[in-house]
Design a protein around this motif. Sequence first.
Motif, PDB file in Angstrom:
ATOM      1  N   SER A 115      -6.270   1.143   3.306  1.00  0.00           N
ATOM      2  CA  SER A 115      -5.159   0.141   2.684  1.00  0.00           C
ATOM      3  C   SER A 115      -5.477  -0.298   1.079  1.00  0.00           C
ATOM      4  CB  SER A 115      -5.010  -0.990   3.693  1.00  0.00           C
ATOM      5  OG  SER A 115      -4.146  -1.944   2.986  1.00  0.00           O
ATOM      6  N   CYS A 140      -2.083   2.382  -6.384  1.00  0.00           N
ATOM      7  CA  CYS A 140      -0.435   2.186  -6.689  1.00  0.00           C
ATOM      8  C   CYS A 140      -0.272   1.071  -7.658  1.00  0.00           C
ATOM      9  CB  CYS A 140       0.197   1.821  -5.168  1.00  0.00           C
ATOM     10  SG  CYS A 140       0.591   3.152  -3.890  1.00  0.00           S
ATOM     11  N   ALA A 192      -5.221   2.601  -1.326  1.00  0.00           N
ATOM     12  CA  ALA A 192      -3.719   2.758  -1.473  1.00  0.00           C
ATOM     13  C   ALA A 192      -3.329   1.756  -2.069  1.00  0.00           C
ATOM     14  CB  ALA A 192      -3.252   2.686  -0.104  1.00  0.00           C
ATOM     15  N   LYS A 193      -3.632   0.284  -2.429  1.00  0.00           N
ATOM     16  CA  LYS A 193      -2.967  -0.642  -3.080  1.00  0.00           C
ATOM     17  C   LYS A 193      -3.706  -0.460  -4.307  1.00  0.00           C
ATOM     18  CE  LYS A 193      -2.564  -4.211   0.367  1.00  0.00           C
ATOM     19  NZ  LYS A 193      -2.641  -5.578   0.552  1.00  0.00           N
ATOM     20  N   SER A 207       0.860  -1.218   0.039  1.00  0.00           N
ATOM     21  CA  SER A 207      -0.027   0.090  -0.023  1.00  0.00           C
ATOM     22  C   SER A 207       0.649   1.200  -0.130  1.00  0.00           C
ATOM     23  CB  SER A 207      -0.949   0.186   1.356  1.00  0.00           C
ATOM     24  OG  SER A 207      -0.164   0.019   2.529  1.00  0.00           O
TER      25      SER A 207
END
Length: 386
Positions: free
Chosen positions: A178, A185, A181-182, A130
């Motif tokens: 999380s 990204c 974010a993953k 993350s």
Amino acid sequence: MAPKLERFVSPGKGNGLRATGRILKGELVFSAEPLANCVSKKVSRDVCHHCFTRCETLLRCSQCKMARYCNITCQKQAWSVHKTECKCLRSLLPRIPTDSVRLAARLIFALLSPSKSCSEELYTLEEHESHLSCMSEQKKQGLSHLASMLQLYLQQEVPELALETPSALPPVCQDPLSLIAKVTCNCFTISDGELQEIGVGLYPSLSLLNHDCRPNCVMVFEGTKLQLRAVREINPEEELTISYIETLSLTEDRQRQLEEHCKHLLSAASSVVPDENLYKLRVTDAALDACIHLGYWEEALGLGLRTLPVYRQYYPDPHPVHGVQLMRVGKLQHYLEHISEAADTFKQAYQIIKVTHGDTHSLTKDLLMKMEECRAEIDQQSFHNN
């Protein structure tokens, strides 16, 4: 596991992918369908939400008013995925969530579906980073806002997926911050045949690919299927790399401002700044788009020809971006009846595209058809001249 690549620890980079055997130039190394995907919000009116094909006329979902399909077949095939999303979209009307929120939600839907499995992935979602620990506070605040939007999006009409009851979700999805974010990204931009953005998708295994300024592979799309192809011969145990920087496009509102800025762009493109200057190339490319949009074909061709040496410099062959630009210029030459020049330009584009896209890709087939049209017209001109 794919037979010609494997996961390994790349020195100084972390996880990566490497060849397990000799790979030939132009060879298809790996292909994958997305675990989850969605059409980009900015082109949602122009692209089928199932097959990701651009169409002038699309059928709109009568419920959510957002999803669009090229025909009734695509609409029916998409329903198993869209039916849950449709409820969420309806609950937020007239607002439309961001691409990252929709993608995260679609990921949850996919993981809850028994037909979806990550068992064949080289890199699982649980292993994805993350990167929250190394983010700035400003970035974290932005992601926190998206996480809150995701909670709201799911709680409105799908209470069984409410993120306040994490036991109802797969472990990887229980922390909304999380998860967002993953997704942000690790998602890939899905592009059409001319490398224009049409959507976003998650391809877990290919997230392992590391960057190189002189990569040995490129990624292209056939619909939503991601294809990894070698652009040079690769030896056993050699790391597979791609370039993370694939386009020179300006901001996404470029097309909306074409008419009012066309004269300014043409003036800037003719400035004394060298053509090799990156900003100059961006402006010239934007002016080229503006001229095409307005029907200034001769001006567009002149600008396109100026960009080719610079594209070759920034994107050494074989690179799909250079190949697509050659194809654009060839189409302008063909339209303006510069047939011999068009045939040569199409031939140059074909030499690149057949490596980066493969023989069966629709773009390769389109190029072959253009080359055949040029040959037929040259033969006809020769016959009349004799």
